[in-house]
Motif scaffolding. Sequence first.
Motif, PDB file in Angstrom:
ATOM      1  N   PHE A  54       0.787  -1.236   0.000  1.00 32.26           N
ATOM      2  CA  PHE A  54       0.000   0.000   0.000  1.00 32.26           C
ATOM      3  C   PHE A  54       0.824   1.294   0.000  1.00 32.26           C
ATOM      4  N   HIS A  93      -5.786   0.741  -1.501  1.00 30.21           N
ATOM      5  CA  HIS A  93      -6.982   0.484  -2.312  1.00 30.21           C
ATOM      6  C   HIS A  93      -7.675  -0.751  -1.753  1.00 30.21           C
ATOM      7  N   CYS A  94      -8.943  -0.889  -2.066  1.00 28.99           N
ATOM      8  CA  CYS A  94      -9.679  -2.066  -1.627  1.00 28.99           C
ATOM      9  C   CYS A  94      -9.159  -3.281  -2.393  1.00 28.99           C
ATOM     10  N   GLY A 125     -11.082  -2.705  -5.649  1.00 29.40           N
ATOM     11  CA  GLY A 125     -10.121  -1.799  -6.272  1.00 29.40           C
ATOM     12  C   GLY A 125     -10.319  -0.324  -5.947  1.00 29.40           C
ATOM     13  N   SER A 126     -11.389   0.004  -5.238  1.00 28.94           N
ATOM     14  CA  SER A 126     -11.685   1.399  -4.911  1.00 28.94           C
ATOM     15  C   SER A 126     -10.582   2.029  -4.059  1.00 28.94           C
ATOM     16  N   LYS A 127     -10.369   3.338  -4.283  1.00 27.74           N
ATOM     17  CA  LYS A 127      -9.420   4.100  -3.462  1.00 27.74           C
ATOM     18  C   LYS A 127     -10.124   4.684  -2.229  1.00 27.74           C
ATOM     19  N   ASN A 128     -11.449   4.518  -2.175  1.00 30.03           N
ATOM     20  CA  ASN A 128     -12.256   5.101  -1.111  1.00 30.03           C
ATOM     21  C   ASN A 128     -12.221   4.209   0.140  1.00 30.03           C
ATOM     22  N   VAL A 129     -11.047   4.140   0.759  1.00 32.60           N
ATOM     23  CA  VAL A 129     -10.797   3.219   1.865  1.00 32.60           C
ATOM     24  C   VAL A 129     -10.375   4.002   3.098  1.00 32.60           C
ATOM     25  N   CYS A 147     -13.570  -0.522   3.166  1.00 32.06           N
ATOM     26  CA  CYS A 147     -13.875   0.115   1.893  1.00 32.06           C
ATOM     27  C   CYS A 147     -15.238   0.787   1.989  1.00 32.06           C
ATOM     28  N   ASN A 170      -0.774   4.109  -1.912  1.00 29.12           N
ATOM     29  CA  ASN A 170      -1.371   3.160  -2.871  1.00 29.12           C
ATOM     30  C   ASN A 170      -2.495   2.332  -2.256  1.00 29.12           C
TER      31      ASN A 170
END
Length: 133
Positions: free
Chosen positions: A29, A37-38, A42-46, A60, A35
Motif C-alpha cells: 500500500f 486500495h480495496c 479496487g476502490s481508493k475510497n478506503v 472500503c 497506494n
Amino acid sequence: GIHMPKKKAVLTINITDNEVIQHLREHRFGKNLENLHCIYCGSKNVIKYGWRGPARRYKCKDCGKTFTDTTNTIFENSKIKPSTWLLIAYLHLKLGLTTSAIARELGMPYKTVWEAVKKIQKAAKFFQGHAEA
C-alpha cells in the motif's frame, strides 16, 4: 556412548513480527499508504479501521468490506509467526536449504515447513524483495 541433548533452534532472525508486517504494508500500500486500495473492488475510497494485532485494518466505503495488511497473503491466519515465515523464506530461497534441513534447523515439524515452503514458492516475489538479511 554419551547422549547429547537435542539442540533447540539456533537460527534466529533480527526482525520483529511487527516489522515484517510493516514491510508487507509498505510493499502492498506504499510507505504512507499512498497506494491504499480495496483488495476486493479496487476502490481508493478506503479508511483506516483499527488494528488486528500488528496488522492495520481497513474498510472500503464503496463495497463495505474490511481487510487487513495480511488479507490474502501467506501471513493471514497462519500459526507461523511472520518473522519465522521470513526465516524459512531466507533459508529456502537464498540458501537453498531443503525442507527437512529447515525443519531440523528451526526445530519445526516437517509437514509444517513443507506446507510453508510450497506457499513461499508461490509468493517468492515478495520474499525476494524483503529477505535481504
